[in-house]
Each structure stands twice: as C-alpha cells, then as structure tokens.
Enzyme design. Structure first.
Site, mmCIF file in Angstrom:
data_model
loop_
_atom_site.group_PDB
_atom_site.id
_atom_site.type_symbol
_atom_site.label_atom_id
_atom_site.label_comp_id
_atom_site.label_asym_id
_atom_site.label_seq_id
_atom_site.Cartn_x
_atom_site.Cartn_y
_atom_site.Cartn_z
ATOM 1 N N GLY A 28 -7.251 5.635 -4.894
ATOM 2 C CA GLY A 28 -7.487 4.410 -5.652
ATOM 3 C C GLY A 28 -8.967 4.227 -5.922
ATOM 4 O O GLY A 28 -9.708 5.192 -6.130
ATOM 5 N N SER A 29 -9.400 2.972 -5.911
ATOM 6 C CA SER A 29 -10.781 2.628 -6.242
ATOM 7 C C SER A 29 -11.776 3.417 -5.383
ATOM 8 O O SER A 29 -12.614 4.154 -5.895
ATOM 9 C CB SER A 29 -10.966 1.114 -6.062
ATOM 10 O OG SER A 29 -12.298 0.761 -6.255
ATOM 11 N N GLN A 30 -11.678 3.306 -4.077
ATOM 12 C CA GLN A 30 -12.607 4.038 -3.203
ATOM 13 C C GLN A 30 -12.211 5.512 -3.079
ATOM 14 O O GLN A 30 -13.072 6.391 -3.062
ATOM 15 C CB GLN A 30 -12.643 3.397 -1.806
ATOM 16 C CG GLN A 30 -13.360 2.059 -1.750
ATOM 17 C CD GLN A 30 -14.855 2.169 -1.988
ATOM 18 O OE1 GLN A 30 -15.511 3.144 -1.632
ATOM 19 N NE2 GLN A 30 -15.410 1.158 -2.630
ATOM 20 N N HIS A 110 -13.528 -0.062 5.828
ATOM 21 C CA HIS A 110 -13.521 -1.493 6.162
ATOM 22 C C HIS A 110 -12.942 -1.593 7.569
ATOM 23 O O HIS A 110 -12.011 -0.855 7.908
ATOM 24 C CB HIS A 110 -12.663 -2.254 5.134
ATOM 25 C CG HIS A 110 -12.570 -3.733 5.372
ATOM 26 N ND1 HIS A 110 -13.620 -4.497 5.845
ATOM 27 C CD2 HIS A 110 -11.543 -4.600 5.195
ATOM 28 C CE1 HIS A 110 -13.236 -5.760 5.938
ATOM 29 N NE2 HIS A 110 -11.979 -5.852 5.554
ATOM 30 N N GLY A 136 -15.463 0.998 -5.875
ATOM 31 C CA GLY A 136 -15.315 2.446 -5.922
ATOM 32 C C GLY A 136 -15.809 3.080 -7.209
ATOM 33 O O GLY A 136 -16.429 4.144 -7.187
HETATM 34 P P1 NDP Z 1 -6.749 0.719 -3.884
HETATM 35 O O1 NDP Z 1 -5.718 -0.348 -3.918
HETATM 36 O O2 NDP Z 1 -7.633 0.909 -5.060
HETATM 37 O O3 NDP Z 1 -6.045 2.133 -3.592
HETATM 38 C C1 NDP Z 1 -5.103 2.250 -2.601
HETATM 39 C C2 NDP Z 1 -4.562 3.662 -2.541
HETATM 40 O O4 NDP Z 1 -3.566 3.701 -1.503
HETATM 41 C C3 NDP Z 1 -3.868 4.113 -3.810
HETATM 42 O O5 NDP Z 1 -4.078 5.501 -3.945
HETATM 43 C C4 NDP Z 1 -2.406 3.799 -3.519
HETATM 44 O O6 NDP Z 1 -1.497 4.638 -4.217
HETATM 45 C C5 NDP Z 1 -2.323 4.149 -2.050
HETATM 46 N N1 NDP Z 1 -1.221 3.426 -1.375
HETATM 47 C C6 NDP Z 1 -0.920 2.114 -1.463
HETATM 48 N N2 NDP Z 1 0.121 1.797 -0.685
HETATM 49 C C7 NDP Z 1 0.497 2.960 -0.100
HETATM 50 C C8 NDP Z 1 1.530 3.304 0.802
HETATM 51 N N3 NDP Z 1 2.362 2.374 1.273
HETATM 52 N N4 NDP Z 1 1.623 4.604 1.183
HETATM 53 C C9 NDP Z 1 0.795 5.559 0.716
HETATM 54 N N5 NDP Z 1 -0.206 5.285 -0.146
HETATM 55 C C10 NDP Z 1 -0.350 4.006 -0.548
HETATM 56 O O7 NDP Z 1 -7.591 0.490 -2.541
HETATM 57 P P2 NDP Z 1 -9.182 0.358 -2.384
HETATM 58 O O8 NDP Z 1 -9.829 1.638 -2.743
HETATM 59 O O9 NDP Z 1 -9.650 -0.910 -3.003
HETATM 60 O O10 NDP Z 1 -9.310 0.125 -0.792
HETATM 61 C C11 NDP Z 1 -9.219 1.188 0.131
HETATM 62 C C12 NDP Z 1 -10.053 0.830 1.354
HETATM 63 O O11 NDP Z 1 -11.419 0.721 0.975
HETATM 64 C C13 NDP Z 1 -9.688 -0.494 2.019
HETATM 65 O O12 NDP Z 1 -9.877 -0.335 3.409
HETATM 66 C C14 NDP Z 1 -10.727 -1.453 1.465
HETATM 67 O O13 NDP Z 1 -10.994 -2.547 2.318
HETATM 68 C C15 NDP Z 1 -11.937 -0.535 1.406
HETATM 69 N N6 NDP Z 1 -12.984 -0.952 0.470
HETATM 70 C C16 NDP Z 1 -12.676 -1.164 -0.850
HETATM 71 C C17 NDP Z 1 -13.673 -1.483 -1.746
HETATM 72 C C18 NDP Z 1 -13.388 -1.513 -3.207
HETATM 73 O O14 NDP Z 1 -14.309 -1.345 -3.969
HETATM 74 N N7 NDP Z 1 -12.177 -1.691 -3.686
HETATM 75 C C19 NDP Z 1 -15.076 -1.724 -1.296
HETATM 76 C C20 NDP Z 1 -15.301 -1.365 0.082
HETATM 77 C C21 NDP Z 1 -14.277 -1.052 0.931
HETATM 78 P P3 NDP Z 1 -0.599 4.059 -5.442
HETATM 79 O O15 NDP Z 1 -1.473 4.130 -6.629
HETATM 80 O O16 NDP Z 1 0.552 5.000 -5.481
HETATM 81 O O17 NDP Z 1 -0.217 2.647 -5.052
#
Ligand code: NDP
Ligand code: MG
Length: 332
Positions: A28-30, A110, A136
C-alpha cells in the site's frame, strides 16, 4: 537548547543488510515505497501482497512477483509489517508468528501493536521501528529525486545486540538518513502520533475549519467566501508557518491580522480546550483509545462509517468540490 541527536548518511551502513532477505508485507502507501527504495538501494527484497486489488496490480506492474504473507515470511531474515494497524494482530497470529525464522528481525512503521500489546514477539527476535514521517508516496518520490523523508527509529527488543545499527541501515535504505533520523521509543512514537493526529492535524483542524465555515454561512455570508477564508487559505498560512515558524507568518500577514490573532486565538483555544487535550492524551496513554478502535473494528465499524458519511455530507465538502474543480492547478 542543544536538541536531540540526529543521524545522517555517514551514521548508517547498508552493510548490515547485505545478504539478508527483507520481506515487505503489504504494497500500500508505505509498502510500495519501502520495497522499491530498498531494492533501488541494492538490497534483496520480497513483497507480500494478496491478489485481487489495485495494490496487487501495481506490484505486478512494478516488476514484483507478489507472495503470500506466509511464503514471504518463510524466506525472510527481516520482516517489515506494512499492513493496516488494525489487521496486524490477526495476520501476525495466523501467518507471521508460525513462520518467522529464529533470530529474525521484525519491524514496523508505527508502534501501535507493540505499544498496546496486540503483538507480543518471541524473545529471540529483534524488534525495531523505522517510521518515515511522511506519506508513502512522498517516501518514494523524494527517494527517486535523491532526497528523503525524515524517519524515526526505535528498538523494542535487541536480541542480536545490533538492533540500532540495523534500524539505521534500513532507514538509509529507504532514504531517511538523507533527511535525518531521530531515535525514539515505541511508546513515545505511538502516543505522540495518535495525539497529534487527533488533537491538531486531523481531528482539531477539521472541526476548526468546519466550525468557522458554518459560523459564517449561518450568519448569511456566501458559502464560497466562507470556503476561501476558512479552508483554502489554511494551506497558504500553514506553508508560511512550515517555512519559518509563527514569526515568518506574522511577518507576512497584515498587522490587522496579527492583532486579531493575538486577541482572539486564546479565546478559541482556551483552558477548556486544553483540559480536553489532556483527557485525550490520558485516554491514549491508558490504552482506552486503542481498545475503542479495536472494538469498533470488531463490530463492523458502525460509528466510523457513520462519521465518514456525516463529514462528506457537509456543505463545505460540496462547495469545496465545486470550487476545486475549477482550480485545475491544485491537482499538480
Ligand atoms: P495501506 O492501507 O496503504 O496498505 C495496506 C496494505 O495491507 C495493502 O497492501 C493491503 O492490501 C494490505 N492488507 C490490508 N488488509 C490485509 C489483510 N487482512 N491481509 C493481508 N493484507 C492486507 O497502509 P499504510 O501504508 O497506510 O500503513 C501501513 C503501516 O504504515 C501502518 O502501520 C501505518 O501506521 C504505517 N504508516 C503509514 C503512513 C502513511 O503514510 N500511510 C505513515 C507512517 C506510518 P489490499 O490492497 O489488498 O487491501
Ligand atoms: Mg501520524
């Protein structure tokens, strides 16, 4: 003030990561930013991304062969979890804990699941955090431009005795040491992050903007004018504060605006507001906020979904969408 110790390029060595396989869980984003940056830094990366959605398609487009979490974890010397915070416990129990190598490195961006004891790692693992202080997509873009997003690092378990060097190396791999890296703890990072987003960045700011807007509109002023005053201009003001603090902003605005700031600001954010801020912090520290959020997820996010709809139905959102559609340069 001397300030905290900062770490830069020369304080970190990628040597600590050579020969290791790093599994980035989630694209995802990160996730996409970490995986691509680490690979471009010459490291050996595998990506776990479940099939079916946009992130899977993007991973394929970017040249990865996405694995299941189980497969990726089995291969990895280092497992970095970039799944949503509220699903990490479940995936940890089902797929990571049973498959992670002995003496591997487990890392996060996080501290939520470690701070609130949702994940309790085995004692032979190094447990560290490398948390970019930016979204990200910026982590990726800045890296490609030769820049970087500042990072926090933290060590929760130091089984290898080298956990801090490992954290610095990873931060270097994603570009963080180009901007500066600061050491924290899982507790400090988690509590300040939750407080910041609730009180200032998201919760506080959204309600401040909206309340200002509604006050003007209910007094009979045109919604478009209220929108420009209370929302659009926030960015212009924040840019000045970001560049040079409150003094730079005060230098730039008129003396009338500055006088208004001095006489009115403290009436809007007053002792009652500060009392609420302390309560918010206490609920974060006690774990009550985390419990509430995890419970909310268990019951199907009813109040979360209701609030999302309530906000998107607000007049300011409708007016804003219409005005922004004419300002095509905003999207750039
Ligand atoms: P996103 O929501 O952007 O991405 C999540 C990822 O996890 C996707 O690839 C998603 O796949 C996958 N996913 C979701 N649910 C499941 C599941 N049940 N089983 C397997 N895979 C799954 O997350 P972020 O990047 O925003 O956040 C990730 C971490 O980074 C968190 O700990 C957050 O606190 C931290 N963080 C985030 C920041 C940000 O900029 N967003 C900043 C700093 C820290 P699918 O597409 O298939 O749902
Ligand atoms: Mg945050």
């Amino acid at each position: 003030m001397t300030g905290a110790k900062m770490y830069y390029e020369n304080d970190a060595s990628l040597d600590f990561l050579q020969g290791k396989t790093i599994a980035v869980l989630g694209y995802g984003s990160q996730g996409h930013a970490h995986a691509l940056n680490l690979k471009d830094s010459g490291l050996n990366v595998v990506v776990a991304q479940r099939p079916g959605g946009d992130n899977y398609r993007k991973a394929i487009e970017d040249g990865w062969k996405p694995l299941s979490v189980t497969e990726a974890v089995k291969q990895a010397d280092w497992v970095h979890i970039l799944l949503p915070d509220e699903v990490q416990k479940e995936v940890w129990e089902a797929d990571i804990k049973p498959n992670i190598k002995n003496e591997a490195i487990l890392s996060f961006s996080h501290g939520f699941n470690i701070r609130f004891k949702q994940i309790i790692p085995m004692s032979d693992l190094d447990v560290i955090m490398v948390a970019p202080k930016g979204p990200g997509h910026l982590v990726r873009r800045q890296y490609e431009e030769g820049k970087g997003v500042p990072c926090l690092i933290a060590v929760e378990q130091n089984a290898s005795g080298r956990a801090k060097d490992l954290a610095l190396a990873y931060a270097k791999g994603i570009g963080g040491t180009r901007a500066g890296v600061l050491e924290t703890t899982f507790t400090e990072e988690t509590e300040t992050d939750l407080f910041g987003e609730q009180v200032v960045l998201c919760g506080g700011l959204v309600e401040l903007i909206n309340s200002g807007f509604e006050t003007l509109v209910s007094a009979g002023y045109q919604p478009e004018i209220a929108y420009f005053e209370c929302l659009h201009e926030v960015k212009l003001i924040v840019d000045l504060i970001f560049e040079g603090g409150f003094s730079k902003m005060n230098y730039s605005i008129s003396d009338t605006a500055e006088y208004g700031e001095y006489v009115t600001g403290k009436k809007i954010i007053n002792d009652a507001t500060r009392t609420e801020m302390k309560k918010v912090l206490a609920n974060i520290q006690s774990g009550k906020f985390a419990d509430d959020w995890l419970k909310e997820n268990k019951i199907g996010r009813l109040s979360f979904t209701r609030s999302r709809k309530e906000i998107s139905d607000r007049m300011i959102e409708k007016v804003g969408a219409r005005l922004r559609s004419k300002m095509v340069w905003i999207k750039k």
